[in-house]
Scaffold this motif. Structure first.
Motif, PDB file in Angstrom:
ATOM      1  N   VAL A 193      -9.064   4.624  13.869  1.00 14.29           N
ATOM      2  CA  VAL A 193      -8.518   3.367  13.057  1.00 14.29           C
ATOM      3  C   VAL A 193      -9.342   3.053  12.038  1.00 14.29           C
ATOM      4  O   VAL A 193     -10.666   3.298  12.074  1.00 14.29           O
ATOM      5  CB  VAL A 193      -8.395   2.181  13.887  1.00 14.29           C
ATOM      6  N   HIS A 194      -8.832   2.801  10.713  1.00 13.57           N
ATOM      7  CA  HIS A 194      -9.298   2.399   9.576  1.00 13.57           C
ATOM      8  C   HIS A 194     -10.165   3.628   8.906  1.00 13.57           C
ATOM      9  O   HIS A 194     -11.104   3.574   8.015  1.00 13.57           O
ATOM     10  CB  HIS A 194     -10.267   1.389   9.694  1.00 13.57           C
ATOM     11  N   GLU A 195      -9.897   4.901   9.299  1.00 12.33           N
ATOM     12  CA  GLU A 195     -10.597   6.054   8.858  1.00 12.33           C
ATOM     13  C   GLU A 195      -9.637   6.539   7.492  1.00 12.33           C
ATOM     14  O   GLU A 195      -8.640   6.275   7.391  1.00 12.33           O
ATOM     15  CB  GLU A 195     -10.418   7.107   9.745  1.00 12.33           C
ATOM     16  N   LEU A 196     -10.286   7.083   6.399  1.00 10.56           N
ATOM     17  CA  LEU A 196      -9.936   7.265   5.090  1.00 10.56           C
ATOM     18  C   LEU A 196     -10.077   8.819   5.260  1.00 10.56           C
ATOM     19  O   LEU A 196     -10.829   9.524   5.328  1.00 10.56           O
ATOM     20  CB  LEU A 196     -10.742   6.873   4.061  1.00 10.56           C
ATOM     21  N   VAL A 197      -8.760   9.568   4.962  1.00  7.03           N
ATOM     22  CA  VAL A 197      -8.809  11.040   5.073  1.00  7.03           C
ATOM     23  C   VAL A 197      -8.364  11.423   3.733  1.00  7.03           C
ATOM     24  O   VAL A 197      -7.467  11.169   3.102  1.00  7.03           O
ATOM     25  CB  VAL A 197      -7.744  11.355   6.064  1.00  7.03           C
ATOM     26  N   VAL A 210      -4.351  11.387   0.008  1.00 11.81           N
ATOM     27  CA  VAL A 210      -5.279  10.400   0.590  1.00 11.81           C
ATOM     28  C   VAL A 210      -4.293   9.785   1.730  1.00 11.81           C
ATOM     29  O   VAL A 210      -3.383   9.423   1.473  1.00 11.81           O
ATOM     30  CB  VAL A 210      -5.943   9.411  -0.247  1.00 11.81           C
ATOM     31  N   ALA A 211      -5.066   9.706   2.986  1.00  5.89           N
ATOM     32  CA  ALA A 211      -4.169   8.787   3.944  1.00  5.89           C
ATOM     33  C   ALA A 211      -5.201   7.938   4.518  1.00  5.89           C
ATOM     34  O   ALA A 211      -6.281   8.327   4.789  1.00  5.89           O
ATOM     35  CB  ALA A 211      -3.808   9.719   4.876  1.00  5.89           C
ATOM     36  N   TYR A 212      -4.899   6.689   4.820  1.00  6.60           N
ATOM     37  CA  TYR A 212      -5.696   5.593   5.307  1.00  6.60           C
ATOM     38  C   TYR A 212      -5.031   5.438   6.568  1.00  6.60           C
ATOM     39  O   TYR A 212      -3.642   4.726   6.745  1.00  6.60           O
ATOM     40  CB  TYR A 212      -5.628   4.231   4.603  1.00  6.60           C
ATOM     41  N   ILE A 213      -5.637   5.566   7.776  1.00 11.04           N
ATOM     42  CA  ILE A 213      -5.219   5.398   9.304  1.00 11.04           C
ATOM     43  C   ILE A 213      -5.510   3.827   9.635  1.00 11.04           C
ATOM     44  O   ILE A 213      -6.369   3.454   9.811  1.00 11.04           O
ATOM     45  CB  ILE A 213      -5.991   6.344   9.908  1.00 11.04           C
ATOM     46  N   ASP A 214      -4.286   3.489   9.915  1.00 10.03           N
ATOM     47  CA  ASP A 214      -4.215   1.805   9.882  1.00 10.03           C
ATOM     48  C   ASP A 214      -4.249   1.765  11.429  1.00 10.03           C
ATOM     49  O   ASP A 214      -4.150   2.372  12.308  1.00 10.03           O
ATOM     50  CB  ASP A 214      -3.117   1.035   9.280  1.00 10.03           C
ATOM     51  N   CYS A 215      -4.238   0.294  11.940  1.00 12.82           N
ATOM     52  CA  CYS A 215      -4.424   0.018  13.275  1.00 12.82           C
ATOM     53  C   CYS A 215      -3.285   0.397  14.201  1.00 12.82           C
ATOM     54  O   CYS A 215      -3.304   0.454  15.223  1.00 12.82           O
ATOM     55  CB  CYS A 215      -4.604  -1.573  13.466  1.00 12.82           C
ATOM     56  N   GLU A 216      -2.151   0.729  13.631  1.00  4.11           N
ATOM     57  CA  GLU A 216      -0.787   1.156  14.446  1.00  4.11           C
ATOM     58  C   GLU A 216      -0.756   2.890  14.106  1.00  4.11           C
ATOM     59  O   GLU A 216       0.376   3.306  14.478  1.00  4.11           O
ATOM     60  CB  GLU A 216       0.073   0.487  14.165  1.00  4.11           C
ATOM     61  N   ASP A 217      -1.840   3.467  13.723  1.00  6.14           N
ATOM     62  CA  ASP A 217      -1.711   4.918  13.361  1.00  6.14           C
ATOM     63  C   ASP A 217      -0.367   4.993  12.443  1.00  6.14           C
ATOM     64  O   ASP A 217       0.178   6.338  12.517  1.00  6.14           O
ATOM     65  CB  ASP A 217      -1.586   5.543  14.527  1.00  6.14           C
ATOM     66  N   LEU A 218      -0.103   4.276  11.659  1.00  3.19           N
ATOM     67  CA  LEU A 218       0.881   4.362  10.540  1.00  3.19           C
ATOM     68  C   LEU A 218       0.214   4.945   9.305  1.00  3.19           C
ATOM     69  O   LEU A 218      -0.732   4.400   8.636  1.00  3.19           O
ATOM     70  CB  LEU A 218       1.776   3.221  10.382  1.00  3.19           C
ATOM     71  N   PHE A 219       0.864   5.970   8.778  1.00  2.00           N
ATOM     72  CA  PHE A 219       0.649   6.430   7.340  1.00  2.00           C
ATOM     73  C   PHE A 219       1.618   7.487   6.852  1.00  2.00           C
ATOM     74  O   PHE A 219       2.468   7.990   7.572  1.00  2.00           O
ATOM     75  CB  PHE A 219      -0.793   7.319   7.585  1.00  2.00           C
ATOM     76  N   ARG A 220       1.813   7.583   5.843  1.00  2.50           N
ATOM     77  CA  ARG A 220       2.831   8.511   5.048  1.00  2.50           C
ATOM     78  C   ARG A 220       2.210   9.645   4.286  1.00  2.50           C
ATOM     79  O   ARG A 220       0.941   9.428   3.555  1.00  2.50           O
ATOM     80  CB  ARG A 220       3.509   7.460   3.965  1.00  2.50           C
ATOM     81  N   LEU A 221       2.613  10.694   4.511  1.00  2.00           N
ATOM     82  CA  LEU A 221       2.302  11.757   3.640  1.00  2.00           C
ATOM     83  C   LEU A 221       3.568  12.647   3.168  1.00  2.00           C
ATOM     84  O   LEU A 221       4.488  12.581   4.068  1.00  2.00           O
ATOM     85  CB  LEU A 221       1.438  12.804   4.768  1.00  2.00           C
TER      86      LEU A 221
END
Length: 76
Positions: free
Chosen positions: A13-17, A28-39
């Motif tokens: 959680v809160h990791e920047l990829v 760039v993807a930011y991993i939020d607290c619910e594991d939601l991100f878009r690519l």
């Protein structure tokens, strides 16, 4: 392993990829607290060929560059 699999299984959680292709920052993807991100689909399903821990310079709201830890994924 694909980018989407890596982000779901190996990040916190809160990791920047940072996703790079041929050495160039692609996404760039930011991993939020619910594991939601878009690519974008072409990046989400690309194979990860290498991963590393690094830092990226980011401009903050005061106009100062700060060093932010991130995970870098190199894709095909």
């Amino acid at each position: 392993m694909t980018v989407i699999e890596y982000c779901r299984e190996k990040t916190e959680v809160h990791e920047l990829v940072i996703i790079r292709e041929g050495g160039w920052l692609t996404c760039v993807a930011y991993i939020d607290c619910e594991d939601l991100f878009r690519l974008p689909p072409n990046i989400a399903h690309a194979d990860v060929i290498d991963s590393s821990c690094d830092h990226i310079k980011v401009l903050d709201h005061q106009g100062t560059y700060v060093s932010v830890p991130c995970t870098c994924l190199d894709i095909k």
